[in-house]
Scaffold this motif. Structure first.
Motif, PDB file in Angstrom:
ATOM      1  N   SER A 162      70.830  28.611  49.254  1.00 41.54           N
ATOM      2  CA  SER A 162      69.563  27.972  48.896  1.00 41.54           C
ATOM      3  C   SER A 162      69.479  27.880  47.379  1.00 41.54           C
ATOM      4  CB  SER A 162      68.371  28.771  49.437  1.00 41.54           C
ATOM      5  OG  SER A 162      68.332  30.066  48.864  1.00 41.54           O
ATOM      6  N   ASN A 163      68.805  26.854  46.898  1.00 39.84           N
ATOM      7  CA  ASN A 163      68.622  26.639  45.468  1.00 39.84           C
ATOM      8  C   ASN A 163      67.149  26.350  45.208  1.00 39.84           C
ATOM      9  OD1 ASN A 163      69.527  23.997  43.139  1.00 39.84           O
ATOM     10  ND2 ASN A 163      68.964  26.093  42.710  1.00 39.84           N
ATOM     11  N   TYR A 164      66.540  27.138  44.304  1.00 41.32           N
ATOM     12  CA  TYR A 164      65.112  27.013  44.000  1.00 41.32           C
ATOM     13  C   TYR A 164      64.889  26.762  42.521  1.00 41.32           C
ATOM     14  CZ  TYR A 164      63.471  28.696  48.570  1.00 41.32           C
ATOM     15  OH  TYR A 164      63.196  28.830  49.906  1.00 41.32           O
ATOM     16  N   LEU A 165      63.832  26.023  42.218  1.00 42.75           N
ATOM     17  CA  LEU A 165      63.263  25.998  40.880  1.00 42.75           C
ATOM     18  C   LEU A 165      62.370  27.223  40.775  1.00 42.75           C
ATOM     19  CD1 LEU A 165      62.553  24.548  38.158  1.00 42.75           C
ATOM     20  CD2 LEU A 165      60.635  23.496  39.409  1.00 42.75           C
ATOM     21  N   ARG A 166      62.667  28.109  39.842  1.00 48.92           N
ATOM     22  CA  ARG A 166      61.873  29.333  39.707  1.00 48.92           C
ATOM     23  C   ARG A 166      60.955  29.233  38.488  1.00 48.92           C
ATOM     24  NH1 ARG A 166      66.568  33.646  37.767  1.00 48.92           N
ATOM     25  NH2 ARG A 166      65.997  33.732  35.565  1.00 48.92           N
ATOM     26  N   ILE A 167      59.724  29.709  38.651  1.00 48.42           N
ATOM     27  CA  ILE A 167      58.730  29.676  37.582  1.00 48.42           C
ATOM     28  C   ILE A 167      58.096  31.066  37.482  1.00 48.42           C
ATOM     29  CG2 ILE A 167      56.626  28.579  36.704  1.00 48.42           C
ATOM     30  CD1 ILE A 167      57.355  26.104  38.289  1.00 48.42           C
ATOM     31  N   PRO A 168      58.581  31.911  36.587  1.00 51.06           N
ATOM     32  CA  PRO A 168      58.028  33.252  36.420  1.00 51.06           C
ATOM     33  C   PRO A 168      56.988  33.301  35.291  1.00 51.06           C
ATOM     34  CG  PRO A 168      60.127  33.105  35.302  1.00 51.06           C
ATOM     35  CD  PRO A 168      59.853  31.742  35.871  1.00 51.06           C
ATOM     36  N   LEU A 169      56.008  34.155  35.465  1.00 55.35           N
ATOM     37  CA  LEU A 169      55.066  34.486  34.393  1.00 55.35           C
ATOM     38  C   LEU A 169      55.423  35.894  33.948  1.00 55.35           C
ATOM     39  CD1 LEU A 169      52.549  33.954  32.648  1.00 55.35           C
ATOM     40  CD2 LEU A 169      51.163  34.864  34.533  1.00 55.35           C
ATOM     41  N   SER A 170      55.885  36.025  32.701  1.00 57.09           N
ATOM     42  CA  SER A 170      56.461  37.285  32.237  1.00 57.09           C
ATOM     43  C   SER A 170      55.561  38.004  31.251  1.00 57.09           C
ATOM     44  CB  SER A 170      57.822  37.019  31.560  1.00 57.09           C
ATOM     45  OG  SER A 170      58.715  36.415  32.454  1.00 57.09           O
ATOM     46  N   PHE A 171      55.448  39.316  31.436  1.00 56.61           N
ATOM     47  CA  PHE A 171      54.756  40.205  30.506  1.00 56.61           C
ATOM     48  C   PHE A 171      55.836  41.086  29.885  1.00 56.61           C
ATOM     49  CE2 PHE A 171      51.806  38.877  33.720  1.00 56.61           C
ATOM     50  CZ  PHE A 171      50.603  38.652  33.032  1.00 56.61           C
ATOM     51  N   GLN A 172      56.106  40.835  28.612  1.00 57.78           N
ATOM     52  CA  GLN A 172      57.244  41.485  27.949  1.00 57.78           C
ATOM     53  C   GLN A 172      56.769  42.579  26.989  1.00 57.78           C
ATOM     54  OE1 GLN A 172      59.333  40.105  24.278  1.00 57.78           O
ATOM     55  NE2 GLN A 172      60.868  39.379  25.740  1.00 57.78           N
ATOM     56  N   PHE A 173      57.344  43.747  27.140  1.00 55.37           N
ATOM     57  CA  PHE A 173      57.115  44.861  26.230  1.00 55.37           C
ATOM     58  C   PHE A 173      58.449  45.205  25.568  1.00 55.37           C
ATOM     59  CE2 PHE A 173      54.174  45.084  29.726  1.00 55.37           C
ATOM     60  CZ  PHE A 173      52.951  45.364  29.134  1.00 55.37           C
ATOM     61  N   ARG A 174      58.413  45.453  24.257  1.00 56.77           N
ATOM     62  CA  ARG A 174      59.637  45.853  23.580  1.00 56.77           C
ATOM     63  C   ARG A 174      59.342  46.942  22.559  1.00 56.77           C
ATOM     64  NH1 ARG A 174      60.939  40.482  19.851  1.00 56.77           N
ATOM     65  NH2 ARG A 174      59.421  40.911  18.185  1.00 56.77           N
ATOM     66  N   SER A 175      60.348  47.732  22.282  1.00 58.41           N
ATOM     67  CA  SER A 175      60.187  48.869  21.383  1.00 58.41           C
ATOM     68  C   SER A 175      60.406  48.453  19.932  1.00 58.41           C
ATOM     69  CB  SER A 175      61.186  49.960  21.756  1.00 58.41           C
ATOM     70  OG  SER A 175      62.514  49.522  21.467  1.00 58.41           O
ATOM     71  N   LYS A 176      60.225  49.388  19.039  1.00 60.78           N
ATOM     72  CA  LYS A 176      60.630  49.185  17.650  1.00 60.78           C
ATOM     73  C   LYS A 176      62.159  49.158  17.577  1.00 60.78           C
ATOM     74  CE  LYS A 176      56.693  51.593  15.517  1.00 60.78           C
ATOM     75  NZ  LYS A 176      56.297  52.721  14.625  1.00 60.78           N
ATOM     76  N   ASP A 177      62.679  48.623  16.496  1.00 61.46           N
ATOM     77  CA  ASP A 177      64.126  48.651  16.293  1.00 61.46           C
ATOM     78  C   ASP A 177      64.607  50.088  16.161  1.00 61.46           C
ATOM     79  OD1 ASP A 177      63.993  45.953  16.288  1.00 61.46           O
ATOM     80  OD2 ASP A 177      64.550  45.667  14.193  1.00 61.46           O
ATOM     81  N   ASP A 178      65.754  50.368  16.757  1.00 65.25           N
ATOM     82  CA  ASP A 178      66.345  51.683  16.557  1.00 65.25           C
ATOM     83  C   ASP A 178      67.221  51.645  15.295  1.00 65.25           C
ATOM     84  OD1 ASP A 178      68.658  50.327  17.240  1.00 65.25           O
ATOM     85  OD2 ASP A 178      68.900  51.290  19.184  1.00 65.25           O
ATOM     86  N   GLY A 179      68.025  52.666  15.105  1.00 65.63           N
ATOM     87  CA  GLY A 179      68.846  52.739  13.908  1.00 65.63           C
ATOM     88  C   GLY A 179      69.869  51.623  13.794  1.00 65.63           C
ATOM     89  N   ARG A 180      70.205  50.999  14.916  1.00 63.24           N
ATOM     90  CA  ARG A 180      71.170  49.899  14.903  1.00 63.24           C
ATOM     91  C   ARG A 180      70.483  48.537  14.863  1.00 63.24           C
ATOM     92  NH1 ARG A 180      75.653  51.759  19.468  1.00 63.24           N
ATOM     93  NH2 ARG A 180      76.280  53.706  18.449  1.00 63.24           N
TER      94      ARG A 180
END
Length: 267
Positions: A162-180
């Motif tokens: 099966s093949n679908y058109l996908r439409i997600p609503l995303s809630f993104q959380f990200r951290s601070k940069d680490d040492g790299r």
């Protein structure tokens, strides 16, 4: 499957490039009456002046862009009335688990970033489920219910997709940069999908390669939820669809659902 892996590796390499803004620094000497005074200008804003003397144009928090991200490659599996064991009615879908896969990616997104750590975005992409059937059967097109017939053929490959058109609503959380300079990501939200097509592909000595497209009674609209977690652009995903794999009254049983999980590239 090899083509998907090549695409995934190529995308992973391209996603590691980082664009940097260049800052022009100009040191000038300004003479005022009998005193000499040094000042440093960074991007046209003079350090040491009052805030009212410099005007900074804030960057927009909205974004709209073409993309090639959230590239998923994993396993597709099914829950038959809450069980991973297929019922007798659905046993025709018994599959080779490690050859029954899910592949997808997103190509368009628009969103709003609230701050450095939280963003909401709506995206569009494509999503495939490839079921590698164990039994020598043919899934029949143009039937009021999902139907199949037994074949006296030894299929080298018998795939139902099966093949679908996908439409997600995303809630993104990200951290601070680490040492790299890398971040930890967590993304979750609801997703809907619209059926593009269903497909069968069979390979045998007797028939050669045979492909056929139809809706094959797949649900024309599906809805569910997903979650992704990772570090430095690579991680894991899981997707669960709350309505049935097949359209209403077109499956052999009710409460037959799809669950996918695996590796993801790009956040």
């Amino acid at each position: 499957m090899k083509a998907y892996l090549f695409t995934l590796l190529l995308a992973a390499g391209s996603l590691t490039s980082i664009a940097q803004d260049s800052l022009a620094v100009d040191t000038t000497t300004v003479k005022e009456s009998s005193k000499a005074k040094k000042s440093i200008k960074v991007v046209g804003v003079e350090i040491g002046k009052s805030k009212s003397d410099s005007i900074r144009k804030p960057s927009s928090k909205f974004s709209f862009q073409l993309t090639f991200s959230r590239i998923d490659l994993g396993l597709a599996t099914f829950l038959d009335r809450g069980s991973y064991t297929l019922s007798e009615e659905n046993s025709f879908l018994e599959n080779q688990q490690f050859k029954t896969n899910n592949f997808g990616f997103e190509f368009l997104q628009t969103g709003y970033r609230f701050n450095s750590y939280f963003k909401i975005y709506l995206a569009a992409g494509l999503d495939w489920n490839h079921i590698r059937l164990k039994r020598d059967i043919t899934i029949l097109p143009d039937e009021p219910k999902i139907s199949y017939k037994e074949e006296d053929i030894d299929f080298k490959k018998n795939r139902f997709s099966s093949n679908y058109l996908r439409i997600p609503l995303s809630f993104q959380f990200r951290s601070k940069d680490d040492g790299r300079g890398n971040k930890v990501y967590f993304v979750a939200g609801p997703e809907v999908g619209f059926l593009i097509t269903g497909k069968t592909k069979q390979v045998s000595k007797e028939m050669g390669k045979v492909k056929f497209k139809d809706d094959f009674n797949f649900n024309p609209f599906r809805y569910g939820a997903f979650a992704r977690a990772g570090y430095n652009g690579v991680g894991f995903y899981v997707k669960y669809y709350a309505n049935d794999v097949f359209a209403d009254n077109q499956g052999l049983t009710k409460d037959f659902k799809n669950l996918n999980f695996g590796l993801t590239v790009g956040f």
